[in-house]
Design a protein around this motif. Structure first.
Motif, PDB file in Angstrom:
ATOM      1  N   ILE A 119      29.555  63.372 -41.168  1.00 29.45           N
ATOM      2  CA  ILE A 119      30.683  63.798 -40.599  1.00 29.45           C
ATOM      3  C   ILE A 119      30.613  65.116 -40.200  1.00 29.45           C
ATOM      4  O   ILE A 119      30.382  65.933 -41.225  1.00 29.45           O
ATOM      5  N   ALA A 120      30.679  65.575 -38.936  1.00 31.13           N
ATOM      6  CA  ALA A 120      30.742  67.022 -38.892  1.00 31.13           C
ATOM      7  C   ALA A 120      32.230  67.023 -38.071  1.00 31.13           C
ATOM      8  O   ALA A 120      32.143  66.978 -36.730  1.00 31.13           O
ATOM      9  N   ASP A 121      33.013  67.869 -38.592  1.00 28.09           N
ATOM     10  CA  ASP A 121      34.428  68.263 -37.691  1.00 28.09           C
ATOM     11  C   ASP A 121      34.904  69.529 -38.543  1.00 28.09           C
ATOM     12  O   ASP A 121      35.165  69.316 -39.668  1.00 28.09           O
ATOM     13  N   ASP A 122      35.520  70.368 -37.793  1.00 27.33           N
ATOM     14  CA  ASP A 122      36.246  71.498 -38.390  1.00 27.33           C
ATOM     15  C   ASP A 122      37.307  71.278 -38.901  1.00 27.33           C
ATOM     16  O   ASP A 122      37.909  72.440 -39.766  1.00 27.33           O
TER      17      ASP A 122
ATOM     18  N   VAL B 188      23.340  70.378 -38.548  1.00 30.96           N
ATOM     19  CA  VAL B 188      22.010  70.557 -38.553  1.00 30.96           C
ATOM     20  C   VAL B 188      21.369  70.448 -39.938  1.00 30.96           C
ATOM     21  O   VAL B 188      20.205  69.627 -40.135  1.00 30.96           O
ATOM     22  N   THR B 189      21.580  71.150 -40.868  1.00 30.31           N
ATOM     23  CA  THR B 189      21.288  71.225 -42.193  1.00 30.31           C
ATOM     24  C   THR B 189      21.352  69.684 -42.828  1.00 30.31           C
ATOM     25  O   THR B 189      20.361  69.351 -43.606  1.00 30.31           O
ATOM     26  N   ALA B 190      22.513  69.295 -42.563  1.00 32.19           N
ATOM     27  CA  ALA B 190      22.830  67.885 -43.185  1.00 32.19           C
ATOM     28  C   ALA B 190      21.894  66.809 -42.656  1.00 32.19           C
ATOM     29  O   ALA B 190      21.355  66.001 -43.548  1.00 32.19           O
ATOM     30  N   VAL B 191      21.684  66.967 -41.599  1.00 28.58           N
ATOM     31  CA  VAL B 191      20.891  65.811 -41.020  1.00 28.58           C
ATOM     32  C   VAL B 191      19.441  65.825 -41.516  1.00 28.58           C
ATOM     33  O   VAL B 191      18.747  64.941 -41.782  1.00 28.58           O
ATOM     34  N   ALA B 192      18.841  67.105 -41.588  1.00 34.39           N
ATOM     35  CA  ALA B 192      17.550  67.400 -41.947  1.00 34.39           C
ATOM     36  C   ALA B 192      17.360  67.087 -43.424  1.00 34.39           C
ATOM     37  O   ALA B 192      16.365  66.594 -43.821  1.00 34.39           O
ATOM     38  N   THR B 193      18.506  67.255 -44.141  1.00 35.55           N
ATOM     39  CA  THR B 193      18.288  66.905 -45.651  1.00 35.55           C
ATOM     40  C   THR B 193      18.575  65.385 -45.907  1.00 35.55           C
ATOM     41  O   THR B 193      17.793  65.059 -46.763  1.00 35.55           O
TER      42      THR B 193
ATOM     43  N   GLY C  88      31.409  78.448 -33.512  1.00 32.62           N
ATOM     44  CA  GLY C  88      30.030  78.751 -33.633  1.00 32.62           C
ATOM     45  C   GLY C  88      29.367  77.822 -32.606  1.00 32.62           C
ATOM     46  O   GLY C  88      28.754  78.190 -31.722  1.00 32.62           O
ATOM     47  N   MET C  89      28.855  76.578 -33.006  1.00 31.28           N
ATOM     48  CA  MET C  89      28.092  75.637 -32.309  1.00 31.28           C
ATOM     49  C   MET C  89      29.076  74.500 -31.739  1.00 31.28           C
ATOM     50  O   MET C  89      29.670  73.758 -32.854  1.00 31.28           O
ATOM     51  N   THR C  90      29.218  74.135 -30.528  1.00 29.55           N
ATOM     52  CA  THR C  90      29.981  72.891 -30.217  1.00 29.55           C
ATOM     53  C   THR C  90      29.038  71.493 -30.462  1.00 29.55           C
ATOM     54  O   THR C  90      28.087  71.710 -30.967  1.00 29.55           O
ATOM     55  N   GLY C  91      29.801  70.577 -30.464  1.00 32.51           N
ATOM     56  CA  GLY C  91      29.058  69.289 -30.659  1.00 32.51           C
ATOM     57  C   GLY C  91      27.976  69.267 -29.741  1.00 32.51           C
ATOM     58  O   GLY C  91      26.871  68.839 -30.146  1.00 32.51           O
ATOM     59  N   VAL C  92      28.080  69.481 -28.346  1.00 34.89           N
ATOM     60  CA  VAL C  92      26.819  69.158 -27.568  1.00 34.89           C
ATOM     61  C   VAL C  92      25.802  70.211 -27.858  1.00 34.89           C
ATOM     62  O   VAL C  92      24.626  69.918 -27.843  1.00 34.89           O
ATOM     63  N   GLU C  93      26.058  71.365 -28.346  1.00 31.97           N
ATOM     64  CA  GLU C  93      25.126  72.392 -28.689  1.00 31.97           C
ATOM     65  C   GLU C  93      24.414  71.975 -30.053  1.00 31.97           C
ATOM     66  O   GLU C  93      23.219  72.097 -30.015  1.00 31.97           O
ATOM     67  N   THR C  94      25.226  71.394 -30.826  1.00 31.98           N
ATOM     68  CA  THR C  94      24.555  70.960 -32.193  1.00 31.98           C
ATOM     69  C   THR C  94      23.594  69.872 -31.813  1.00 31.98           C
ATOM     70  O   THR C  94      22.571  69.452 -32.375  1.00 31.98           O
ATOM     71  N   LEU C  95      23.986  68.697 -31.047  1.00 31.10           N
ATOM     72  CA  LEU C  95      23.312  67.726 -30.654  1.00 31.10           C
ATOM     73  C   LEU C  95      21.805  68.108 -29.922  1.00 31.10           C
ATOM     74  O   LEU C  95      20.896  67.469 -30.351  1.00 31.10           O
TER      75      LEU C  95
ATOM     76  N   GLU D  96      12.300  74.316 -29.366  1.00 32.30           N
ATOM     77  CA  GLU D  96      11.442  74.947 -28.301  1.00 32.30           C
ATOM     78  C   GLU D  96      12.378  75.697 -27.119  1.00 32.30           C
ATOM     79  O   GLU D  96      11.948  76.666 -26.523  1.00 32.30           O
ATOM     80  N   ARG D  97      13.635  75.119 -27.163  1.00 32.44           N
ATOM     81  CA  ARG D  97      14.751  75.705 -26.341  1.00 32.44           C
ATOM     82  C   ARG D  97      15.899  75.667 -26.830  1.00 32.44           C
ATOM     83  O   ARG D  97      16.296  75.143 -27.946  1.00 32.44           O
ATOM     84  N   LEU D  98      16.544  76.647 -26.200  1.00 34.64           N
ATOM     85  CA  LEU D  98      17.944  76.995 -26.673  1.00 34.64           C
ATOM     86  C   LEU D  98      19.101  77.079 -25.645  1.00 34.64           C
ATOM     87  O   LEU D  98      18.864  77.147 -24.401  1.00 34.64           O
TER      88      LEU D  98
END
Length: 265
Positions: free
Chosen positions: A9-12, A43-48, A62-69, A157-159
């Motif tokens: 779950i990711a929500d502020d 991002v860290t949680a998904v990798a872990t 910081g990062m919106t949901g779209v930017e995170t995805l 590779e892209r931001l």
């Protein structure tokens, strides 16, 4: 159908996270493995934890949901569900490969419908993965031992940046240096700059430390673009890039630059 669905779950908003936890707790096959308050944590949680399902708030600092995805990539999580307080974000959710979206406050009926779609998606992916595994083993048996697979890239590779009302991508390979700019960061590519809704720390976490180094609390630079360094004041330097840009390096970041360059300053 998979035996257990791992959920992140990711929500502020704490109350929004609590509501999702409550709904999830009513289903024995759902297990919350991570709870995040912003995009970088997601991002860290998904990798872990490698969750099967990610609930992603559309609007986070910081990062919106779209930017995170976009940072995660299309295949990082088998099923992504956007959570939003505004109906207009539904189209945006589906444009960015989200399986479904939930409108706050989330109702039990809508949650149940969403969960049905998630289970169908994960069952399809599980079946496809099983078929692929069988075919792979048959091919291995016929061809003999295979060489070890190449390590998958872990850096974007892209931001994603803003260009007026639109979002567009900037190639990381084109970035010369990055600076903090209020609630944004500014990516400098040659004579052009681009605003990205993020923190400098969040961007730094995504970049390859072998290519990018932080030289100041508000500045990151690509090491291959450094042309020379001019002594400045009390152990500080002005870092001069190929583009002619001059960037101040503070003493507290001197060791980082030395390590990245492999040279003592």
């Amino acid at each position: 159908m998979i035996a257990r669905i791992r959920v992140a779950i990711a929500d502020d908003e704490p109350l929004a996270r609590q509501r999702l936890r409550s709904l999830l707790s009513r289903h024995a096959d759902l297990e919350v493995v991570a709870e995040c308050a912003n995009g970088l944590e997601a991002v860290t949680a998904v990798a872990t934890h490698r969750p099967d399902l990610l609930f992603l708030d559309v609007q986070m600092p910081g990062m919106t949901g779209v930017e995170t995805l976009c940072s995660l990539g299309d295949r990082a999580v088998p099923a992504v569900v956007f959570v939003t307080a505004h109906d207009e974000h539904a189209v945006e959710a589906f444009e960015h490969q989200a399986l479904d979206y939930l409108l706050k406050p989330v109702s039990e009926e809508r949650f149940a419908r969403m969960l049905g779609r998630v289970r169908e998606r994960l069952a399809e992916k599980s079946s496809t993965a099983l078929t692929g595994e069988v075919l792979r083993r048959l091919a291995e048996a016929a061809a003999g031992p295979a060489p070890p697979p190449a390590a998958a890239p872990t850096r974007p590779e892209r931001l994603l940046v803003r260009s007026g009302p639109r979002l567009r991508f900037v190639e990381v390979a084109d970035v010369d240096w990055i600076e903090a700019d209020g609630d944004y960061v500014r990516l400098h590519t040659g004579k052009t700059s681009h605003l990205m809704r993020s923190t400098l720390a969040a961007v730094e976490a995504q970049l390859d430390p072998a290519r990018f180094v932080r030289i100041h609390r508000s500045t990151i630079v690509r090491t291959s673009r450094i042309r020379e360094m001019e002594p400045y004041f009390r152990g500080e330097f002005m870092v001069v890039l190929d583009t002619g840009a001059k960037l101040k390096m503070s003493r507290s970041y001197r060791e980082r630059l030395q390590s990245a360059l492999g040279q003592e300053l």
